[in-house]
Design a protein around this motif. Structure first.
Motif, PDB file in Angstrom:
ATOM      1  N   VAL A  27       3.500 -61.400  84.064  1.00  0.00           N
ATOM      2  CA  VAL A  27       2.771 -60.562  83.112  1.00  0.00           C
ATOM      3  C   VAL A  27       1.717 -59.734  83.848  1.00  0.00           C
ATOM      4  O   VAL A  27       1.558 -58.532  83.617  1.00  0.00           O
ATOM      5  CB  VAL A  27       2.138 -61.413  81.993  1.00  0.00           C
ATOM      6  CG1 VAL A  27       1.156 -60.613  81.175  1.00  0.00           C
ATOM      7  CG2 VAL A  27       3.225 -62.004  81.114  1.00  0.00           C
ATOM      8  N   VAL A  28       0.982 -60.361  84.777  1.00  0.00           N
ATOM      9  CA  VAL A  28      -0.063 -59.653  85.538  1.00  0.00           C
ATOM     10  C   VAL A  28       0.574 -58.560  86.392  1.00  0.00           C
ATOM     11  O   VAL A  28       0.072 -57.432  86.446  1.00  0.00           O
ATOM     12  CB  VAL A  28      -0.878 -60.643  86.396  1.00  0.00           C
ATOM     13  CG1 VAL A  28      -1.748 -59.913  87.402  1.00  0.00           C
ATOM     14  CG2 VAL A  28      -1.721 -61.527  85.512  1.00  0.00           C
ATOM     15  N   ILE A  29       1.674 -58.863  87.040  1.00  0.00           N
ATOM     16  CA  ILE A  29       2.369 -57.851  87.848  1.00  0.00           C
ATOM     17  C   ILE A  29       2.861 -56.728  86.952  1.00  0.00           C
ATOM     18  O   ILE A  29       2.734 -55.547  87.285  1.00  0.00           O
ATOM     19  CB  ILE A  29       3.513 -58.484  88.660  1.00  0.00           C
ATOM     20  CG1 ILE A  29       2.934 -59.346  89.773  1.00  0.00           C
ATOM     21  CG2 ILE A  29       4.434 -57.422  89.231  1.00  0.00           C
ATOM     22  CD1 ILE A  29       3.973 -60.115  90.562  1.00  0.00           C
ATOM     23  N   GLY A  30       3.421 -57.074  85.811  1.00  0.00           N
ATOM     24  CA  GLY A  30       3.892 -56.054  84.876  1.00  0.00           C
ATOM     25  C   GLY A  30       2.750 -55.179  84.377  1.00  0.00           C
ATOM     26  O   GLY A  30       2.858 -53.948  84.333  1.00  0.00           O
ATOM     27  N   VAL A  31       1.639 -55.837  83.974  1.00  0.00           N
ATOM     28  CA  VAL A  31       0.475 -55.066  83.500  1.00  0.00           C
ATOM     29  C   VAL A  31      -0.071 -54.216  84.640  1.00  0.00           C
ATOM     30  O   VAL A  31      -0.431 -53.046  84.457  1.00  0.00           O
ATOM     31  CB  VAL A  31      -0.598 -56.016  82.910  1.00  0.00           C
ATOM     32  CG1 VAL A  31      -1.903 -55.297  82.673  1.00  0.00           C
ATOM     33  CG2 VAL A  31      -0.100 -56.650  81.627  1.00  0.00           C
ATOM     34  N   GLY A  32      -0.146 -54.801  85.853  1.00  0.00           N
ATOM     35  CA  GLY A  32      -0.633 -54.053  87.027  1.00  0.00           C
ATOM     36  C   GLY A  32       0.244 -52.847  87.311  1.00  0.00           C
ATOM     37  O   GLY A  32      -0.245 -51.745  87.615  1.00  0.00           O
ATOM     38  N   ALA A  33       1.569 -53.053  87.246  1.00  0.00           N
ATOM     39  CA  ALA A  33       2.496 -51.949  87.481  1.00  0.00           C
ATOM     40  C   ALA A  33       2.339 -50.888  86.399  1.00  0.00           C
ATOM     41  O   ALA A  33       2.361 -49.683  86.678  1.00  0.00           O
ATOM     42  CB  ALA A  33       3.929 -52.475  87.527  1.00  0.00           C
ATOM     43  N   ALA A  34       2.175 -51.331  85.135  1.00  0.00           N
ATOM     44  CA  ALA A  34       1.999 -50.372  84.039  1.00  0.00           C
ATOM     45  C   ALA A  34       0.696 -49.578  84.225  1.00  0.00           C
ATOM     46  O   ALA A  34       0.668 -48.349  84.041  1.00  0.00           O
ATOM     47  CB  ALA A  34       1.997 -51.100  82.697  1.00  0.00           C
ATOM     48  N   VAL A  35      -0.365 -50.281  84.614  1.00  0.00           N
ATOM     49  CA  VAL A  35      -1.644 -49.592  84.855  1.00  0.00           C
ATOM     50  C   VAL A  35      -1.511 -48.633  86.032  1.00  0.00           C
ATOM     51  O   VAL A  35      -1.977 -47.487  85.978  1.00  0.00           O
ATOM     52  CB  VAL A  35      -2.776 -50.626  85.076  1.00  0.00           C
ATOM     53  CG1 VAL A  35      -4.026 -49.957  85.603  1.00  0.00           C
ATOM     54  CG2 VAL A  35      -3.076 -51.381  83.792  1.00  0.00           C
ATOM     55  N   ALA A  36      -0.873 -49.071  87.126  1.00  0.00           N
ATOM     56  CA  ALA A  36      -0.691 -48.213  88.295  1.00  0.00           C
ATOM     57  C   ALA A  36       0.129 -46.985  87.931  1.00  0.00           C
ATOM     58  O   ALA A  36      -0.200 -45.852  88.319  1.00  0.00           O
ATOM     59  CB  ALA A  36      -0.025 -48.996  89.425  1.00  0.00           C
ATOM     60  N   TYR A  37       1.218 -47.190  87.159  1.00  0.00           N
ATOM     61  CA  TYR A  37       2.027 -46.061  86.729  1.00  0.00           C
ATOM     62  C   TYR A  37       1.214 -45.127  85.842  1.00  0.00           C
ATOM     63  O   TYR A  37       1.300 -43.903  85.971  1.00  0.00           O
ATOM     64  CB  TYR A  37       3.296 -46.534  86.007  1.00  0.00           C
ATOM     65  CG  TYR A  37       4.130 -45.382  85.493  1.00  0.00           C
ATOM     66  CD1 TYR A  37       4.901 -44.639  86.373  1.00  0.00           C
ATOM     67  CD2 TYR A  37       4.122 -45.038  84.143  1.00  0.00           C
ATOM     68  CE1 TYR A  37       5.654 -43.567  85.910  1.00  0.00           C
ATOM     69  CE2 TYR A  37       4.859 -43.979  83.677  1.00  0.00           C
ATOM     70  CZ  TYR A  37       5.624 -43.234  84.560  1.00  0.00           C
ATOM     71  OH  TYR A  37       6.363 -42.176  84.110  1.00  0.00           O
ATOM     72  N   GLY A  38       0.422 -45.680  84.944  1.00  0.00           N
ATOM     73  CA  GLY A  38      -0.418 -44.867  84.057  1.00  0.00           C
ATOM     74  C   GLY A  38      -1.432 -44.049  84.850  1.00  0.00           C
ATOM     75  O   GLY A  38      -1.629 -42.853  84.586  1.00  0.00           O
TER      76      GLY A  38
END
Length: 185
Positions: A27-38
């Protein structure tokens, strides 16, 4: 005493905690990736907007440079036309200058004196003539100084001549024409 084996329970609990840890990590990696992409997407949009603004400014600067070049060309053309106008006005105002010069020379020339040549270069006039006496040259210079159209007579040279039986003096002098000041308007 009864012995209870808690090892399988501990083992199950450890597996459950590992499973929760990996889920939380995912979940943290997914959220981190989503934030990085954003952030990447947002910065990309800002970069594209800035590039568009820069292009717009470059285009506008090019237009202004063209306008400045046109203005400078028009200023040069205006200055050229004003210079031509000034030349025409000067020629127009000096048109009767020769007539006034000759009129003043005739009026100021004392008896016993005649002129061989009168040369004008700009506002300076070179006069060459012959006279019976040097005193008449002095009289001519005083007359020219008192004239309203001529000023600053300067004797360049005077020399004795022999014309047959009579003696004469040849003289050369410079005088300036008084020109009216151009009106600024």
């Amino acid at each position: 005493m009864m012995r209870i084996n808690l090892l399988p329970h501990r083992e199950a609990r450890r597996k459950a905690q590992q499973k929760q840890f990996f889920i939380a990590l995912g979940v943290v990696i997914g959220v981190g990736a989503a934030v990085a992409y954003g952030v990447y997407y947002h910065l990309g949009n800002q970069f594209d907007e800035q590039v568009a603004r820069n292009k717009y400014l470059t285009d506008e600067i090019a237009k202004v440079d063209k306008d400045i070049a046109e203005i400078n060309r028009l200023k040069d053309q205006t200055a050229s036309l004003l210079a031509r106008k000034q030349v025409v006005e000067t020629l127009q105002s000096n048109r009767s200058e020769t007539v006034h010069l000759l009129d003043q020379l005739v009026r100021q020339l004392p008896d016993g004196m005649y002129l061989r040549s009168v040369r004008q270069q700009g506002a300076k006039v070179a006069i060459n003539g012959v006279t019976q006496s040097q005193a008449r040259v002095s009289t001519l210079m005083r007359n020219l100084e008192s004239s309203q159209k001529l000023n600053n007579p300067a004797l360049v040279e005077i020399k004795a001549l022999s014309q047959g039986v009579t003696r004469a003096n040849e003289f050369t002098m410079n005088v300036n024409i008084v020109r009216p000041k151009p009106e600024k308007g």
